[in-house]
Design a protein around this motif. Sequence first.
Motif: not given
Length: 322
Positions: A266-281, A302-308
Amino acid sequence: MATVSGTSNDANKAGVVADNSANGAALWASANPNGRAVVGVSQTGVGLWGEVVNGRAVVGAVNADGTGLWGEVQTGRAIVGVCDKTGTGVWGESKSGGTGVVGTSPDGDGVVGSGRRGVVGESTEFQGVFGHSVKNAGVVGVSEQMHGIFAETHSSTSAGIFAHNTAGGNAGLFEGPVVVTGHLTADNVSCPNADYAEQMAAAPGVRAGDCVVLDDEGRITPCVRDYDTRVAGIVSGAGGLRPAVVLDDTQVGAPIALAGKAFVRVDADRGPVRIGDLLTTSATSGHAMRVDDASRVAGSLVGRALTALDAGQGLVKVLVGR
Protein backbone atom coordinates in the motif's frame (compact mmCIF):
# COMPACT_ATOMS: atom_id res chain seq x y z
CA MET A 1 11.30 -83.65 30.42
CA ALA A 2 10.97 -82.92 26.72
CA THR A 3 9.96 -85.78 24.44
CA VAL A 4 12.65 -84.76 21.97
CA SER A 5 15.75 -82.81 22.93
CA GLY A 6 19.07 -82.09 21.34
CA THR A 7 22.22 -80.37 22.46
CA SER A 8 25.17 -79.29 20.37
CA ASN A 9 28.42 -77.63 21.40
CA ASP A 10 29.43 -77.03 17.79
CA ALA A 11 28.40 -73.70 16.24
CA ASN A 12 28.13 -75.44 12.85
CA LYS A 13 25.88 -78.26 14.01
CA ALA A 14 22.26 -78.07 15.10
CA GLY A 15 21.00 -79.55 18.31
CA VAL A 16 17.98 -80.98 16.50
CA VAL A 17 17.67 -81.52 12.74
CA ALA A 18 14.43 -82.35 10.98
CA ASP A 19 14.36 -83.10 7.25
CA ASN A 20 11.59 -84.10 4.85
CA SER A 21 12.57 -85.05 1.30
CA ALA A 22 8.99 -85.67 0.14
CA ASN A 23 7.76 -82.04 0.17
CA GLY A 24 6.12 -82.45 3.56
CA ALA A 25 6.79 -80.63 6.79
CA ALA A 26 10.28 -81.02 8.20
CA LEU A 27 9.01 -80.26 11.69
CA TRP A 28 5.42 -80.34 12.86
CA ALA A 29 4.47 -79.44 16.40
CA SER A 30 1.02 -79.41 17.95
CA ALA A 31 -0.15 -78.58 21.44
CA ASN A 32 -3.27 -78.92 23.52
CA PRO A 33 -5.51 -75.84 23.92
CA ASN A 34 -3.68 -72.94 25.56
CA GLY A 35 -0.30 -74.57 25.00
CA ARG A 36 2.51 -73.50 22.70
CA ALA A 37 3.23 -75.67 19.71
CA VAL A 38 6.73 -74.36 19.08
CA VAL A 39 8.77 -72.21 21.45
CA GLY A 40 12.13 -70.76 20.54
CA VAL A 41 14.20 -69.00 23.20
CA SER A 42 17.63 -67.50 22.71
CA GLN A 43 19.74 -65.14 24.78
CA THR A 44 21.62 -63.51 21.91
CA GLY A 45 20.87 -65.49 18.73
CA VAL A 46 17.66 -66.51 16.95
CA GLY A 47 14.75 -68.14 18.73
CA LEU A 48 13.48 -69.95 15.63
CA TRP A 49 15.16 -70.07 12.24
CA GLY A 50 13.44 -71.49 9.18
CA GLU A 51 14.81 -71.50 5.64
CA VAL A 52 13.17 -72.87 2.52
CA VAL A 53 13.39 -72.64 -1.28
CA ASN A 54 9.75 -73.02 -2.34
CA GLY A 55 7.63 -74.18 0.60
CA ARG A 56 6.98 -72.71 4.03
CA ALA A 57 9.94 -72.31 6.32
CA VAL A 58 8.06 -72.18 9.64
CA VAL A 59 4.37 -72.91 10.08
CA GLY A 60 2.45 -72.36 13.28
CA ALA A 61 -1.19 -73.44 13.46
CA VAL A 62 -3.56 -73.37 16.40
CA ASN A 63 -7.23 -74.35 16.62
CA ALA A 64 -8.23 -72.96 19.99
CA ASP A 65 -6.90 -70.07 22.05
CA GLY A 66 -3.20 -70.82 22.04
CA THR A 67 -0.40 -69.36 19.96
CA GLY A 68 0.73 -70.82 16.65
CA LEU A 69 4.28 -69.53 16.95
CA TRP A 70 5.90 -67.87 19.93
CA GLY A 71 9.37 -66.44 19.69
CA GLU A 72 11.03 -64.72 22.61
CA VAL A 73 14.55 -63.35 22.74
CA GLN A 74 16.57 -60.88 24.78
CA THR A 75 18.78 -59.31 22.12
CA GLY A 76 18.51 -61.34 18.89
CA ARG A 77 15.57 -62.20 16.65
CA ALA A 78 12.65 -64.10 18.10
CA ILE A 79 11.52 -65.77 14.84
CA VAL A 80 13.29 -65.72 11.49
CA GLY A 81 11.84 -67.17 8.30
CA VAL A 82 13.84 -67.11 5.08
CA CYS A 83 12.43 -67.95 1.67
CA ASP A 84 14.62 -67.93 -1.44
CA LYS A 85 11.95 -68.13 -4.14
CA THR A 86 8.16 -68.31 -4.00
CA GLY A 87 7.36 -69.80 -0.62
CA THR A 88 6.55 -68.18 2.70
CA GLY A 89 9.19 -67.25 5.23
CA VAL A 90 6.89 -67.46 8.24
CA TRP A 91 3.26 -68.56 8.17
CA GLY A 92 1.08 -68.21 11.21
CA GLU A 93 -2.56 -69.27 11.17
CA SER A 94 -5.24 -69.18 13.81
CA LYS A 95 -8.71 -70.66 13.28
CA SER A 96 -10.57 -69.75 16.43
CA GLY A 97 -9.81 -66.38 17.94
CA GLY A 98 -6.15 -66.95 18.69
CA THR A 99 -3.16 -65.23 17.12
CA GLY A 100 -1.39 -66.45 14.00
CA VAL A 101 1.98 -64.89 14.80
CA VAL A 102 3.04 -62.96 17.90
CA GLY A 103 6.34 -61.14 18.03
CA THR A 104 7.42 -59.37 21.22
CA SER A 105 10.65 -57.63 22.06
CA PRO A 106 11.47 -55.26 24.94
CA ASP A 107 13.92 -53.21 22.86
CA GLY A 108 14.16 -54.60 19.32
CA ASP A 109 11.68 -55.61 16.63
CA GLY A 110 8.81 -57.93 17.42
CA VAL A 111 8.42 -59.14 13.84
CA VAL A 112 10.70 -58.32 10.92
CA GLY A 113 9.82 -59.29 7.37
CA SER A 114 11.92 -58.84 4.25
CA GLY A 115 11.46 -59.85 0.64
CA ARG A 116 8.82 -59.14 -1.97
CA ARG A 117 6.25 -58.86 0.80
CA GLY A 118 7.92 -58.29 4.11
CA VAL A 119 4.95 -59.20 6.30
CA VAL A 120 1.61 -60.51 5.06
CA GLY A 121 -1.35 -60.67 7.39
CA GLU A 122 -4.57 -62.36 6.31
CA SER A 123 -7.79 -62.75 8.25
CA THR A 124 -11.34 -63.76 7.38
CA GLU A 125 -12.97 -61.99 10.32
CA PHE A 126 -10.54 -59.71 12.16
CA GLN A 127 -7.26 -57.81 11.64
CA GLY A 128 -4.80 -59.23 9.14
CA VAL A 129 -1.95 -57.43 10.91
CA PHE A 130 -2.30 -55.93 14.37
CA GLY A 131 0.43 -53.80 15.87
CA HIS A 132 0.47 -52.44 19.41
CA SER A 133 3.08 -50.33 21.14
CA VAL A 134 3.09 -48.50 24.45
CA LYS A 135 5.64 -45.84 23.49
CA ASN A 136 6.23 -46.05 19.75
CA ALA A 137 4.48 -46.83 16.48
CA GLY A 138 2.24 -49.89 16.40
CA VAL A 139 3.03 -50.66 12.77
CA VAL A 140 5.89 -49.24 10.73
CA GLY A 141 6.24 -49.67 6.98
CA VAL A 142 9.41 -48.56 5.19
CA SER A 143 10.17 -49.02 1.51
CA GLU A 144 13.06 -47.83 -0.62
CA GLN A 145 11.10 -47.76 -3.90
CA MET A 146 7.39 -48.42 -3.30
CA HIS A 147 4.72 -47.59 -0.72
CA GLY A 148 5.73 -47.89 2.90
CA ILE A 149 2.27 -49.27 3.71
CA PHE A 150 -0.17 -50.58 1.10
CA ALA A 151 -3.80 -51.19 2.01
CA GLU A 152 -6.57 -52.62 -0.14
CA THR A 153 -10.16 -53.59 0.58
CA HIS A 154 -12.72 -55.36 -1.57
CA SER A 155 -15.66 -53.99 0.41
CA SER A 156 -17.64 -51.01 -0.88
CA THR A 157 -18.48 -49.95 2.67
CA SER A 158 -15.08 -50.33 4.34
CA ALA A 159 -11.89 -48.31 4.12
CA GLY A 160 -8.52 -49.50 2.89
CA ILE A 161 -7.01 -47.74 5.91
CA PHE A 162 -8.99 -46.88 9.04
CA ALA A 163 -7.49 -44.79 11.80
CA HIS A 164 -9.07 -43.69 15.07
CA ASN A 165 -7.67 -41.70 17.98
CA THR A 166 -9.45 -42.55 21.22
CA ALA A 167 -7.80 -39.63 23.05
CA GLY A 168 -9.30 -37.02 20.72
CA GLY A 169 -6.10 -36.22 18.84
CA ASN A 170 -5.27 -36.64 15.17
CA ALA A 171 -6.35 -39.90 13.59
CA GLY A 172 -3.90 -39.25 10.74
CA LEU A 173 -0.81 -37.08 10.37
CA PHE A 174 1.08 -36.57 7.11
CA GLU A 175 4.36 -34.68 6.89
CA GLY A 176 4.58 -33.73 3.22
CA PRO A 177 2.25 -33.45 0.22
CA VAL A 178 -0.85 -35.65 0.09
CA VAL A 179 -2.44 -36.72 -3.21
CA VAL A 180 -6.13 -37.68 -3.44
CA THR A 181 -7.21 -38.90 -6.89
CA GLY A 182 -10.84 -39.61 -6.01
CA HIS A 183 -13.63 -37.92 -4.10
CA LEU A 184 -12.74 -36.35 -0.75
CA THR A 185 -15.41 -36.13 1.96
CA ALA A 186 -14.84 -34.23 5.20
CA ASP A 187 -17.19 -33.19 8.00
CA ASN A 188 -15.00 -30.21 8.81
CA VAL A 189 -11.90 -28.73 7.16
CA SER A 190 -9.52 -26.49 9.09
CA CYS A 191 -6.71 -24.74 7.23
CA PRO A 192 -4.12 -22.89 9.32
CA ASN A 193 -3.17 -20.63 6.40
CA ALA A 194 -5.11 -17.56 5.48
CA ASP A 195 -6.68 -17.41 2.01
CA TYR A 196 -8.29 -19.19 -0.89
CA ALA A 197 -6.36 -18.56 -4.09
CA GLU A 198 -6.27 -19.24 -7.82
CA GLN A 199 -3.03 -19.78 -9.70
CA MET A 200 -2.67 -17.32 -12.60
CA ALA A 201 -0.18 -16.81 -15.39
CA ALA A 202 2.06 -13.91 -14.40
CA ALA A 203 4.16 -11.32 -16.22
CA PRO A 204 7.83 -11.04 -15.18
CA GLY A 205 8.51 -9.17 -11.95
CA VAL A 206 5.31 -10.05 -10.09
CA ARG A 207 5.94 -10.43 -6.34
CA ALA A 208 3.94 -11.73 -3.38
CA GLY A 209 1.91 -8.84 -1.95
CA ASP A 210 1.60 -6.97 -5.26
CA CYS A 211 -1.66 -5.38 -6.22
CA VAL A 212 -2.10 -6.70 -9.76
CA VAL A 213 -4.23 -6.19 -12.86
CA LEU A 214 -4.70 -8.16 -16.08
CA ASP A 215 -2.54 -7.29 -19.07
CA ASP A 216 -3.46 -7.68 -22.76
CA GLU A 217 -2.34 -11.34 -22.68
CA GLY A 218 -4.52 -12.21 -19.70
CA ARG A 219 -1.58 -12.40 -17.32
CA ILE A 220 -1.37 -10.66 -14.00
CA THR A 221 1.00 -7.69 -13.79
CA PRO A 222 1.58 -4.95 -11.17
CA CYS A 223 -0.98 -2.15 -11.29
CA VAL A 224 0.15 1.28 -12.54
CA ARG A 225 -3.14 3.24 -12.57
CA ASP A 226 -5.59 4.57 -10.00
CA TYR A 227 -8.99 2.81 -9.88
CA ASP A 228 -8.06 0.30 -12.61
CA THR A 229 -11.11 -1.83 -13.49
CA ARG A 230 -8.82 -4.56 -14.85
CA VAL A 231 -7.84 -5.33 -11.27
CA ALA A 232 -7.17 -9.02 -10.57
CA GLY A 233 -6.43 -8.69 -6.86
CA ILE A 234 -3.55 -9.43 -4.51
CA VAL A 235 -0.72 -11.90 -5.04
CA SER A 236 -0.93 -14.21 -2.04
CA GLY A 237 2.04 -15.11 0.15
CA ALA A 238 3.34 -11.83 1.61
CA GLY A 239 3.81 -10.98 5.28
CA GLY A 240 3.92 -14.59 6.44
CA LEU A 241 0.38 -15.40 5.25
CA ARG A 242 0.24 -18.30 2.80
CA PRO A 243 -2.69 -19.56 0.74
CA ALA A 244 -4.59 -22.38 2.42
CA VAL A 245 -6.16 -23.65 -0.82
CA VAL A 246 -4.77 -23.05 -4.32
CA LEU A 247 -6.84 -23.86 -7.41
CA ASP A 248 -5.13 -24.89 -10.67
CA ASP A 249 -1.73 -24.99 -8.97
CA THR A 250 -0.26 -26.97 -11.88
CA GLN A 251 -0.07 -23.72 -13.87
CA VAL A 252 3.15 -21.73 -13.77
CA GLY A 253 2.52 -18.26 -12.34
CA ALA A 254 1.41 -16.78 -9.03
CA PRO A 255 -1.58 -17.31 -6.70
CA ILE A 256 -4.24 -14.59 -6.58
CA ALA A 257 -6.16 -14.38 -3.30
CA LEU A 258 -9.87 -14.89 -4.00
CA ALA A 259 -11.16 -14.85 -0.42
CA GLY A 260 -9.77 -14.63 3.09
CA LYS A 261 -6.89 -12.49 4.35
CA ALA A 262 -3.75 -11.40 2.52
CA PHE A 263 -1.10 -8.72 2.81
CA VAL A 264 -0.93 -6.14 0.00
CA ARG A 265 1.58 -3.38 -0.70
CA VAL A 266 0.00 0.00 0.00
CA ASP A 267 1.12 3.55 -0.78
CA ALA A 268 -0.11 5.50 2.26
CA ASP A 269 1.36 8.73 0.88
CA ARG A 270 -1.76 8.79 -1.30
CA GLY A 271 -3.72 8.94 1.95
CA PRO A 272 -3.29 7.31 5.39
CA VAL A 273 -5.00 3.94 5.70
CA ARG A 274 -7.18 3.17 8.67
CA ILE A 275 -8.72 -0.16 9.69
CA GLY A 276 -11.93 -0.63 7.68
CA ASP A 277 -10.89 1.55 4.73
CA LEU A 278 -11.60 0.25 1.23
CA LEU A 279 -8.55 -0.18 -1.00
CA THR A 280 -8.14 0.09 -4.75
CA THR A 281 -5.33 0.13 -7.30
CA SER A 282 -2.91 3.06 -7.43
CA ALA A 283 -0.49 4.59 -9.94
CA THR A 284 2.38 3.41 -7.70
CA SER A 285 3.48 0.18 -9.35
CA GLY A 286 2.12 -2.88 -7.52
CA HIS A 287 0.61 -0.82 -4.70
CA ALA A 288 -2.96 -0.29 -3.53
CA MET A 289 -4.27 2.93 -1.99
CA ARG A 290 -7.17 4.15 0.09
CA VAL A 291 -10.43 4.77 -1.77
CA ASP A 292 -11.17 8.50 -1.70
CA ASP A 293 -13.60 8.69 -4.63
CA ALA A 294 -16.45 6.24 -4.09
CA SER A 295 -17.82 7.02 -7.56
CA ARG A 296 -14.75 5.43 -9.17
CA VAL A 297 -14.36 2.34 -7.01
CA ALA A 298 -16.87 0.14 -8.87
CA GLY A 299 -14.95 -2.69 -10.53
CA SER A 300 -11.60 -1.71 -8.99
CA LEU A 301 -12.02 -2.78 -5.37
CA VAL A 302 -9.11 -4.74 -3.85
CA GLY A 303 -10.38 -5.29 -0.31
CA ARG A 304 -10.90 -3.82 3.14
CA ALA A 305 -7.98 -2.87 5.39
CA LEU A 306 -7.54 -4.91 8.58
CA THR A 307 -4.43 -2.99 9.69
CA ALA A 308 -3.42 0.66 9.41
CA LEU A 309 -0.58 2.50 7.67
CA ASP A 310 -0.13 6.20 8.42
CA ALA A 311 2.38 7.14 5.76
CA GLY A 312 4.91 5.75 3.29
CA GLN A 313 4.78 2.39 1.58
CA GLY A 314 4.30 -0.91 3.39
CA LEU A 315 2.21 -4.03 3.80
CA VAL A 316 -1.38 -3.83 4.99
CA LYS A 317 -3.44 -6.86 5.92
CA VAL A 318 -6.62 -6.96 3.85
CA LEU A 319 -9.91 -8.82 3.92
CA VAL A 320 -9.94 -9.74 0.24
CA GLY A 321 -12.68 -8.39 -1.99
CA ARG A 322 -14.81 -6.83 0.79
